[in-house]
Design an enzyme around this catalytic site. Structure first.
Site, PDB file in Angstrom:
ATOM      1  N   ARG A 299       0.815  -1.217   0.000  1.00 20.74           N
ATOM      2  CA  ARG A 299       0.000   0.000   0.000  1.00 20.74           C
ATOM      3  C   ARG A 299       0.847   1.263   0.000  1.00 20.74           C
ATOM      4  O   ARG A 299       1.995   1.252   0.438  1.00 20.74           O
ATOM      5  CB  ARG A 299      -0.900   0.011   1.235  1.00 20.74           C
ATOM      6  CG  ARG A 299      -1.858  -1.145   1.319  1.00 20.74           C
ATOM      7  CD  ARG A 299      -2.518  -1.215   2.683  1.00 20.74           C
ATOM      8  NE  ARG A 299      -1.588  -1.561   3.742  1.00 20.74           N
ATOM      9  CZ  ARG A 299      -1.922  -1.749   5.003  1.00 20.74           C
ATOM     10  NH1 ARG A 299      -3.185  -1.607   5.367  1.00 20.74           N
ATOM     11  NH2 ARG A 299      -1.015  -2.074   5.907  1.00 20.74           N
ATOM     12  N   HIS A 395       1.879  -8.470   1.861  1.00 24.26           N
ATOM     13  CA  HIS A 395       0.492  -8.208   2.244  1.00 24.26           C
ATOM     14  C   HIS A 395       0.096  -6.808   1.795  1.00 24.26           C
ATOM     15  O   HIS A 395       0.951  -5.952   1.510  1.00 24.26           O
ATOM     16  CB  HIS A 395       0.266  -8.389   3.750  1.00 24.26           C
ATOM     17  CG  HIS A 395       0.842  -7.319   4.623  1.00 24.26           C
ATOM     18  ND1 HIS A 395       0.306  -6.057   4.732  1.00 24.26           N
ATOM     19  CD2 HIS A 395       1.922  -7.333   5.463  1.00 24.26           C
ATOM     20  CE1 HIS A 395       1.010  -5.339   5.588  1.00 24.26           C
ATOM     21  NE2 HIS A 395       2.007  -6.091   6.044  1.00 24.26           N
ATOM     22  N   CYS A 396      -1.189  -6.582   1.677  1.00 25.13           N
ATOM     23  CA  CYS A 396      -1.718  -5.243   1.445  1.00 25.13           C
ATOM     24  C   CYS A 396      -2.640  -4.961   2.620  1.00 25.13           C
ATOM     25  O   CYS A 396      -2.185  -4.787   3.736  1.00 25.13           O
ATOM     26  CB  CYS A 396      -2.406  -5.125   0.088  1.00 25.13           C
ATOM     27  SG  CYS A 396      -3.545  -6.467  -0.332  1.00 25.13           S
ATOM     28  N   SER A 397      -3.943  -4.956   2.388  1.00 21.04           N
ATOM     29  CA  SER A 397      -4.876  -4.781   3.504  1.00 21.04           C
ATOM     30  C   SER A 397      -5.465  -6.121   3.892  1.00 21.04           C
ATOM     31  O   SER A 397      -5.111  -6.684   4.917  1.00 21.04           O
ATOM     32  CB  SER A 397      -5.970  -3.780   3.115  1.00 21.04           C
ATOM     33  OG  SER A 397      -5.408  -2.489   2.947  1.00 21.04           O
ATOM     34  N   THR A 403      -1.940  -8.189  -3.125  1.00 22.91           N
ATOM     35  CA  THR A 403      -1.109  -9.317  -2.702  1.00 22.91           C
ATOM     36  C   THR A 403      -1.128 -10.426  -3.738  1.00 22.91           C
ATOM     37  O   THR A 403      -0.087 -11.017  -4.058  1.00 22.91           O
ATOM     38  CB  THR A 403      -1.590  -9.847  -1.340  1.00 22.91           C
ATOM     39  OG1 THR A 403      -1.493  -8.798  -0.374  1.00 22.91           O
ATOM     40  CG2 THR A 403      -0.767 -11.038  -0.889  1.00 22.91           C
TER      41      THR A 403
END
Length: 795
Positions: A299, A395-397, A403
């Protein structure tokens, strides 16, 4: 046929790129079929005396879910009014008012031979793929084991049934570690490098929150992951490293490249220098390379920082001293949707005229910038694993959009098996389908009233229904976007922490990170609400919504996004740049994107492995791979070199890397010729659409020919927004230390920027009382109503 108000309309005109064809339109429960006879050519007498036959009728089949928008506009108010309205209402009924996924075409489709003899559902088997990577249930000597903690999907509803974790970690530890990750999507293995045993793992964001929560079990799990490789292999031969930027003479695609000034390092060098700069002095040497075990947060930094206001966030590196963290600054689903919408808006005018697309408008859409950013992020991960012999956690959120893109693309770069036809299918099944990419929510299968409009109603409506007005705040290119992101995040959090506020809709759709999501997934056979927009569905708020439609679940437009489309586009870029390294061809990728939206097969209709099991899609529908395997020869690359892997021969290395300065338009997928979209522009511009302040990496605007539209000074800018360890930070990195509220978003090494002050000021206004945020420690408090509401969808 109860939804079809009219089944056939004669004298229908089809407009396509300035050409007009007249024919007959048929409406069936699953397709629009346009039949026409091409214009007859002058009769020619053949040598045998026969006269050439008339041209044969042709048919164009369109499945309803592929329709982007439907607009009723009468050229002459009195002409064909009843028929036109009946067609409009019929299309709307067959799209918006189905109400259930199991009424889509896939549940009635019956293939013919040879397709019906193939069972594509059996092509992917998780245990078989893990065995290929050297992991089995009986052998845990390589440091990994297959856990069955999620076999009934009760541990994590969006994860696969089988999870590969370090052998040293028990299921009891996993139970506690899962409580610290959004939706219990804890770090698990997705790829193990066959040469150096380094891994790619994936997860969702941690629940750090404003109090700086931590989990000893999560830290223990990640330490075990980063300790699984062995150091008994020979040193890395640097001569085998493939060059990501080649001279025009060595370019395998044959397309010219831009000369890079010799005094400017390329983005890869800058990225490696940033990561090396933050590594501890006593870092372990592995195979002659410096190991930098990496946590990749995909992010923009400001988005990750804002998430702490609602109890989530990013790892506090004080607790992960054995790793380095990199922020990539890849934008969220709303920015990607808006970018594709701009492309569609630019192209649609040339659909009804012979005018070529406006290439300047195409460049300003930012689409190629986003594709290049995702590719560069995947390249960074692949280099860390293959060349630096490091482990990488992505990872992202929630870990199912960015991802999935980064994980799958980095594996394409690392493993030649995934560049074969069957291997690519396995990759899609593993990293997209099994790991829970929300194909249903992202792909708009049940359509939306907002994609339908009537001219007179649209004119009489208020300006807020205008699609361009609706876009503001989603894909805004304003340089103050980072500030707005934080401001909106705190507005969301302020309402969220208000004890009297029971509405989950209080979240502002600010920068795409704060989105309500129904945690209790409905039964796949009843109220699935799906969405996506490779169809470029602009947020067309049509006029008033029919009250009768409220009982029919439809697409949530704000949850749609062309995430899988971007993955296929990025794969196309790799294929175009390395034409001999892929067994499949461009047509395969294009046809796969078509069948994502055709709803002819059950493969992509649901959001997770669990939903597909509950819907029993294996027995009720056909696999999309049936289509490709039964027509295999059509999708093979005639230039493919299957001669094996040899890291000492150029062009045969195991590793391949993208050349992001050569990113180009995938013109075929938009139904355009290469010359229409990839014509060189005379001058390069410096009009950047990335939001550097938001940690977007400062990526350059790309012109229509796919070259970086930037001056030499900005050319080396990278998707890497910042790098952080427990000791120091480089770039735009949020710093949240301990359990207090002090925070900053520095631009440099440890500098406190204005964004940090805005964050602190916003935190003071939240009015968070004691006991409302889970305290620090390794164990989370028992779920409360507040914590359940915290389970918002962060894309």
């Amino acid at each position: 046929m109860e939804r079809t108000r009219i089944a056939r309309v004669d004298d229908v005109k089809l407009l396509r790129r300035g050409d007009q064809v007249e024919g007959t339109l048929h409406l069936t429960p699953h397709h629009l079929i346009f039949c026409h006879t091409p214009p007859a050519v002058e009769a020619v007498k053949e040598p045998n005396g026969h006269v050439s036959h008339k041209p044969k009728p042709r048919e164009l089949w369109i499945t309803y879910p592929i329709i982007q928008t439907c607009h009723l506009r009468l050229v002459h108010p009195s002409s064909h009014l009843p028929q036109a309205r009946d067609v409009y209402d019929s299309i709307k009924a067959w799209t918006c008012k189905l109400g259930r996924v199991d009424k889509l075409y896939a549940f009635t489709y019956q293939p013919q031979s040879p397709e019906k003899e193939i069972n594509g559902w059996d092509l992917y088997n998780a245990k078989r793929e893990w065995r290929r990577l050297g992991i089995s249930e009986k052998d845990s000597d390589k440091g990994w084991r297959i856990s069955k903690i999620n076999t009934d999907y009760s541990f994590s509803a969006t994860y696969p049934a089988l999870l590969v974790v370090p052998s040293a970690i028990s299921d009891n530890t996993l139970n506690y570690a899962g409580r610290y990750r959004s939706r219990a999507r804890l770090p698990v293995l997705t790829y193990l490098h066959p040469v150096n045993n380094c891994s790619i793992t994936r997860s969702s964001q941690p629940l750090v929150g404003v109090r700086g929560n931590r989990s000893i079990q999560d830290e223990k799990l990640l330490l075990a992951i980063f300790s699984t490789s062995h150091s008994n292999l020979p040193p890395l031969d640097s001569s085998s490293r493939p060059r990501s930027r080649q001279s025009p003479q060595s370019s395998s695609s044959g397309s010219p490249t831009r000369d890079i000034p010799p005094n400017l390092p390329d983005p890869e060098t800058l990225e490696d220098q940033m990561i090396s700069r933050t590594s501890s002095e006593d870092g372990s040497k592995v195979y002659g390379a410096q190991q930098h075990n990496l946590i990749v947060d995909a992010r923009p930094t400001v988005n990750a920082l804002a998430m702490q206001a609602v109890g989530l966030g990013s790892e506090n590196m004080d607790n992960y001293r054995f790793a380095t963290k990199a922020y990539l600054g890849i934008d969220n689903i709303h920015v990607m949707r808006d970018s594709l919408n701009k492309v569609i808006d630019t192209l649609k005018d040339s659909d009804v005229t012979s005018i070529a697309p406006n290439r300047e408008a195409l460049a300003k859409s930012g689409w190629l910038k986003h594709i290049a950013g995702v590719l560069e992020g995947a390249s960074l991960i692949a280099r860390q694993v293959a060349l630096q012999h490091s482990h990488v956690l992505i990872h992202c959120s929630d870990g199912w959009d960015r991802t999935s893109q980064l994980s799958a693309l980095s594996q394409l770069c690392l493993d030649p098996y995934y560049r074969t036809l069957e291997g690519f299918i396995v990759l899609v099944e593993k990293d997209w389908l099994s790991f829970g990419h929300m194909f249903n929510h992202r792909s708009g299968f049940l359509s939306s009233e907002k994609w339908f409009s009537i001219e007179n109603e649209r004119i009489s409506g208020n300006s807020s229904n205008d699609p361009h007005n609706h876009r503001t705040g989603l894909g805004s290119t304003s340089t103050s976007g980072a500030g707005h992101a934080l401001e909106n995040a705190f507005l969301s959090a302020k309402g969220f922490f208000n004890k009297d506020n029971n509405s989950r809709e209080s979240f502002v759709d600010s920068d795409g990170e704060l989105q309500p999501y129904d945690q209790s997934s409905p039964s796949p056979n009843t109220t699935n609400k799906k969405a996506s927009t490779s169809k470029g569905s602009t947020t067309k708020d049509s006029t008033t919504i029919d009250k009768t439609s409220q009982s029919h679940p439809t697409t949530k437009v704000k949850e749609t996004s062309p995430i899988f489309h971007q993955f296929l586009d990025a794969t196309y870029q790799l294929l175009h740049q390395h034409p001999t390294r892929f067994e499949f061809n461009e047509r395969f990728l294009r046809r796969l994107l078509y069948h994502l939206y055709s709803c002819q097969y059950g493969t992509f209709l649901y959001n997770s492995e669990r939903e597909r099991v509950e819907a029993n899609v294996r027995s009720r529908t056909r696999s999309v791979w049936d289509y490709f395997l039964s027509r295999r020869e059509m999708f093979l690359n005639k230039d493919y070199d299957s001669g094996g892997v040899d890291d000492h021969i150029r062009g045969k290395e195991r590793l391949l890397l993208p050349r992001t300065e050569e990113v180009r338009w995938w013109s075929e997928v938009f139904g355009r010729g290469d010359g229409e979209m990839n014509v060189p522009m005379p001058n390069y511009t410096t009009s950047g659409t990335g939001n550097t302040a938001a940690g977007g990496g400062g990526k350059n605007l790309y012109t229509a020919n796919g070259k970086a539209g930037a001056s030499a000074q900005s050319l080396p800018q990278s998707v890497l927004a910042g790098v952080e360890t427990a000791e120091q930070a480089v770039g735009a990195v949020p710093h949240v230390k301990g359990s207090g509220m002090g925070s900053s978003l520095g631009d440099g090494e440890g500098e406190k920027g204005g964004m940090g002050k805005q964050f602190v000021d916003g935190m003071k206004g939240l009015g968070i009382g004691k006991g409302m945020v889970m305290g620090s420690g390794s164990r989370r408090k028992s779920p409360s109503r507040l914590e359940r509401e915290m389970e918002v969808e962060m894309q």
